[in-house]
Design a protein around this motif. Sequence first.
Motif, PDB file in Angstrom:
ATOM      1  N   MET A 219      35.678  61.268  43.984  1.00 47.15           N
ATOM      2  CA  MET A 219      34.458  61.349  44.944  1.00 47.15           C
ATOM      3  C   MET A 219      33.205  61.422  44.021  1.00 47.15           C
ATOM      4  N   ASP A 220      32.476  60.438  44.228  1.00 46.98           N
ATOM      5  CA  ASP A 220      31.139  60.508  43.540  1.00 46.98           C
ATOM      6  C   ASP A 220      30.128  60.917  44.555  1.00 46.98           C
ATOM      7  N   LEU A 221      29.574  62.310  44.270  1.00 50.84           N
ATOM      8  CA  LEU A 221      28.754  62.695  45.299  1.00 50.84           C
ATOM      9  C   LEU A 221      27.229  63.439  44.759  1.00 50.84           C
ATOM     10  N   ASN A 222      26.409  63.057  45.399  1.00 55.27           N
ATOM     11  CA  ASN A 222      25.034  63.656  45.149  1.00 55.27           C
ATOM     12  C   ASN A 222      24.726  64.914  45.925  1.00 55.27           C
ATOM     13  N   GLY A 223      24.121  65.909  45.192  1.00 55.37           N
ATOM     14  CA  GLY A 223      23.828  66.910  45.895  1.00 55.37           C
ATOM     15  C   GLY A 223      22.619  67.550  45.436  1.00 55.37           C
ATOM     16  N   SER A 224      22.353  68.676  45.768  1.00 57.62           N
ATOM     17  CA  SER A 224      21.071  69.667  45.338  1.00 57.62           C
ATOM     18  C   SER A 224      21.369  70.974  45.317  1.00 57.62           C
ATOM     19  N   LYS A 225      21.262  71.516  43.972  1.00 58.81           N
ATOM     20  CA  LYS A 225      21.014  72.868  43.902  1.00 58.81           C
ATOM     21  C   LYS A 225      22.659  73.508  43.803  1.00 58.81           C
ATOM     22  N   LYS A 226      23.268  73.380  44.904  1.00 63.75           N
ATOM     23  CA  LYS A 226      24.597  74.123  45.053  1.00 63.75           C
ATOM     24  C   LYS A 226      25.627  73.210  45.526  1.00 63.75           C
ATOM     25  N   ILE A 227      26.804  73.506  45.088  1.00 59.81           N
ATOM     26  CA  ILE A 227      28.220  73.110  45.781  1.00 59.81           C
ATOM     27  C   ILE A 227      29.280  73.667  45.850  1.00 59.81           C
ATOM     28  N   SER A 228      29.844  73.876  47.054  1.00 57.46           N
ATOM     29  CA  SER A 228      30.770  74.906  47.511  1.00 57.46           C
ATOM     30  C   SER A 228      32.036  74.162  48.053  1.00 57.46           C
ATOM     31  N   PHE A 229      32.944  74.893  48.166  1.00 57.36           N
ATOM     32  CA  PHE A 229      34.632  74.327  48.362  1.00 57.36           C
ATOM     33  C   PHE A 229      35.104  75.268  49.285  1.00 57.36           C
ATOM     34  N   TRP A 230      35.947  74.788  50.323  1.00 59.03           N
ATOM     35  CA  TRP A 230      36.957  75.713  51.150  1.00 59.03           C
ATOM     36  C   TRP A 230      38.301  75.742  50.324  1.00 59.03           C
ATOM     37  N   PRO A 231      38.706  76.827  50.576  1.00 58.90           N
ATOM     38  CA  PRO A 231      40.037  76.826  49.827  1.00 58.90           C
ATOM     39  C   PRO A 231      41.126  76.661  50.896  1.00 58.90           C
ATOM     40  N   LEU A 232      41.622  75.361  50.992  1.00 59.01           N
ATOM     41  CA  LEU A 232      42.521  75.070  52.228  1.00 59.01           C
ATOM     42  C   LEU A 232      43.721  75.028  51.811  1.00 59.01           C
ATOM     43  N   GLY A 233      44.143  75.055  50.605  1.00 60.20           N
ATOM     44  CA  GLY A 233      45.574  75.101  50.136  1.00 60.20           C
ATOM     45  C   GLY A 233      46.239  76.334  50.176  1.00 60.20           C
TER      46      GLY A 233
END
Length: 471
Positions: A219-233
């Motif tokens: 995934m090539d993803l633009n964002g701003s300031k913050k990136i977060s993930f869900w622990p789905l595994g």
Amino acid sequence: METSNNENFNDSRQLGFWEKNAVIVKLSMIGFLSLLLLVPSAMIQNLISERTQTRDEAVKDIYAKWGKEQTVAGLILNVPYRVVMKDRDGKEEVSLAFLHFLPEQLAISGKIVPTIRYRGIYKAILYNARLKFGGRFSQPDVKGLKVNPESILWEDAFLTLGISDLRGIKDVIKLTINGKTYGVNPGVENGGVFHSGVTIPFAIDQSMVVNAFNFNFDMDLNGSKKISFWPLGTETKVVINSNWNSPSFSGAFLPEKRDITENGFNAEWKVLELNRNFPQKWVGDQYGFEDASEKNVVLEDSSRKINTATDFTFGVNLIMPVDFYQKVSRSAKYAIMFIALTFTAFFFIEIVNKKRIHPIQYILVGMALVIFYSLLLSLTEQIPFNFAYMISSGVTIALISWYSYTILKSLGLMMLMGIILSGLYVFLFVLLQLQDYALLMGSIGLFVILSLIMLVSRQIDWYNIKQLNLG
């Protein structure tokens, strides 16, 4: 001795009301002027708030065009099944519900490349994240879900990937499952658990029902300031690195390993199924993954949906090393202390040296102290905060010192006022640098200042001040 006391008593009876209460009247006047100067001080603080709001709006506009704060979640396997219900007339009605399965293993790795964009004098932190996802789904097990296996529509299954702001996607996502490539459709189909994301049609054949399958995608993803993930595994591992050297690790979990240097940071998270309160499989809409930070979602307890803002996301926030508006706002909160201490210094000069200072002169000195914050705000928007503080405090000290010389006609008293003001501004600067110890150092500093005032005033006979002129 008795004669002397009688003379002092007779002298005090000859004094008028203003002469006998000169000190109290002067102190009351100084106190009133100090409170009066809180009005322009409050106006300065409102100006700081307005400039901060203007900055925030400009930054949000940049975020909206590039990509907002991103929250990534998935993959989730969604499988429809038929639900047969009877109405009041006994006729059968068939509807669809969905089974949801989370991956057994989920691994995410990537590099965040930050960049700073400007809108006028304001700047915003943006980033491009190159992420690699890999994982494994175990065989979909419907035991315990109270679903008739014959009603499950395996051929209509689909996968969903949650992405909070789809405008940030910069390249086509190609999902590979057991060596086969699948196309990705925008949006989340009915039955998905995300409010924003993409969908991958994934017809499950009989071999997949009884076997596990692996997946991976980039995934090539633009964002701003913050990136977060869900622990789905059942076990989720995330490894992120970047050349940004001021990260703030946020969310429900801190990284197990992290390394922050001048050249950037590297962080590793490991989260287990047991660390969260939602399972690996469920039926219907018992759980959902809403981006509450984006929509300000507040979910009802009865829905049992999970709120992103308060639950189990984790990630990193790329913060600015210095928020100068915050520092200017903190410094403005000390305005009353500066006014009171400066007026106190002038008052003691009146007492000890028998100098005359008019109330108008007090007001002019107070206005100079207030304008310092306006200078600091305007300069720090153009140059680094430390230089702006040095210039603003320097010209304020010079102005008040020069003005005190014109009032007091004494080079020594002018230098004394310069030293007092310099000490106060140095003290404030130190407080602004010490966030964790600001309260401690401020309390100690005020205690020392009070001690000095008590030391200077201990020799003054407050009941026998005859020469004090009220201006």
